[in-house]
Motif scaffolding. Sequence first.
Motif, PDB file in Angstrom:
ATOM      1  N   ARG A  65       0.925  -1.102  -0.190  1.00  0.00           N
ATOM      2  CA  ARG A  65       0.052   0.028  -0.045  1.00  0.00           C
ATOM      3  C   ARG A  65       1.039   1.479   0.120  1.00  0.00           C
ATOM      4  O   ARG A  65       0.527   2.460  -0.645  1.00  0.00           O
ATOM      5  N   LEU A  66       1.944   1.301   0.681  1.00  0.00           N
ATOM      6  CA  LEU A  66       2.866   2.421   0.904  1.00  0.00           C
ATOM      7  C   LEU A  66       3.704   2.630  -0.563  1.00  0.00           C
ATOM      8  O   LEU A  66       3.768   3.716  -1.021  1.00  0.00           O
ATOM      9  N   ALA A  67       3.920   1.480  -1.271  1.00  0.00           N
ATOM     10  CA  ALA A  67       4.366   1.645  -2.635  1.00  0.00           C
ATOM     11  C   ALA A  67       3.648   2.129  -3.411  1.00  0.00           C
ATOM     12  O   ALA A  67       3.817   2.805  -4.437  1.00  0.00           O
ATOM     13  N   ALA A  89      -7.100   8.871 -11.111  1.00  0.00           N
ATOM     14  CA  ALA A  89      -6.804   7.798  -9.981  1.00  0.00           C
ATOM     15  C   ALA A  89      -5.869   8.268  -9.047  1.00  0.00           C
ATOM     16  O   ALA A  89      -5.852   7.716  -7.842  1.00  0.00           O
ATOM     17  N   ALA A  90      -4.725   8.862  -9.590  1.00  0.00           N
ATOM     18  CA  ALA A  90      -3.716   9.140  -8.550  1.00  0.00           C
ATOM     19  C   ALA A  90      -4.351  10.375  -7.545  1.00  0.00           C
ATOM     20  O   ALA A  90      -3.930  10.235  -6.343  1.00  0.00           O
ATOM     21  N   ASN A  95      -6.620  11.485  -2.015  1.00  0.00           N
ATOM     22  CA  ASN A  95      -7.777  11.620  -1.168  1.00  0.00           C
ATOM     23  C   ASN A  95      -8.148  10.502  -0.393  1.00  0.00           C
ATOM     24  O   ASN A  95      -8.501  10.685   0.671  1.00  0.00           O
ATOM     25  N   ARG A  96      -8.053   9.356  -0.558  1.00  0.00           N
ATOM     26  CA  ARG A  96      -8.210   8.121   0.156  1.00  0.00           C
ATOM     27  C   ARG A  96      -7.411   8.110   1.191  1.00  0.00           C
ATOM     28  O   ARG A  96      -7.674   7.691   2.484  1.00  0.00           O
ATOM     29  N   ALA A  97      -5.974   8.056   0.881  1.00  0.00           N
ATOM     30  CA  ALA A  97      -5.004   8.103   2.145  1.00  0.00           C
ATOM     31  C   ALA A  97      -5.261   9.299   3.127  1.00  0.00           C
ATOM     32  O   ALA A  97      -5.173   8.934   4.485  1.00  0.00           O
ATOM     33  N   MET A 131       0.499   7.060   5.746  1.00  0.00           N
ATOM     34  CA  MET A 131       0.138   7.417   4.325  1.00  0.00           C
ATOM     35  C   MET A 131      -0.851   8.459   4.461  1.00  0.00           C
ATOM     36  O   MET A 131      -0.456   9.578   3.583  1.00  0.00           O
ATOM     37  N   ALA A 132      -1.551   8.940   5.561  1.00  0.00           N
ATOM     38  CA  ALA A 132      -2.382  10.133   5.501  1.00  0.00           C
ATOM     39  C   ALA A 132      -1.220  11.326   6.077  1.00  0.00           C
ATOM     40  O   ALA A 132      -1.782  12.274   5.377  1.00  0.00           O
TER      41      ALA A 132
END
Length: 195
Positions: A65-67, A89-90, A95-97, A131-132
């Motif tokens: 997930r981090l990668a 998508a990016a 935004n999800r993170a 990630m956030a």
Amino acid sequence: MSESVPAAAPGAQEHPCLALINSAGLQPGGKSYDELATPEAAVAWLKAHGLIAPDAVLYEHCRGRLAALRADLRDLFTAFTAGEAPPAAAVNAVNRALTSAPGTLLLRFDPATGFLRSADHPVTQVVEHVMAVIADDAAALLSGEQAAQLAPCEADSCDRFFLRTHARRQWCSTRCGDRVRAARAYARKRTLQGA
């Protein structure tokens, strides 16, 4: 630091998003490096950047997930520095993170100490928190005053990003600048010898 991993590019120490993007890439001669290649390497990288507690553990799923966030951030920064629209998508992934980490401390009761508030951090929440933090840093950088300083390294075979310390800076490191200057000098010498 391993010889195969380049020194931090300007801005990467202040911005974990730049450090993450630059945690994989190519070295001179086309040799690749990835500082998040294994869960253990990812933990070491996160600890070195002060993003997780010393006793934190990550599994392959979390490393992946981090990668994936790193790839999405690279897409955003590439589009931004090229003056192009970023892939939707990016943007959605960032935004999800941004919204994946719980922002509220939960109420706990310990018979010995009474009520206290603390975060609930199973393994997946550790990586979601990281990630956030990184996504927030990227969003602030891309939308803030330093955005104009963001640049890709102009050396061939280098795909790192950095913050320009002055307007004429073209390379992420002295090493890349020296490589480019040496290649130019070699090309001039070859041209003169061929004339």
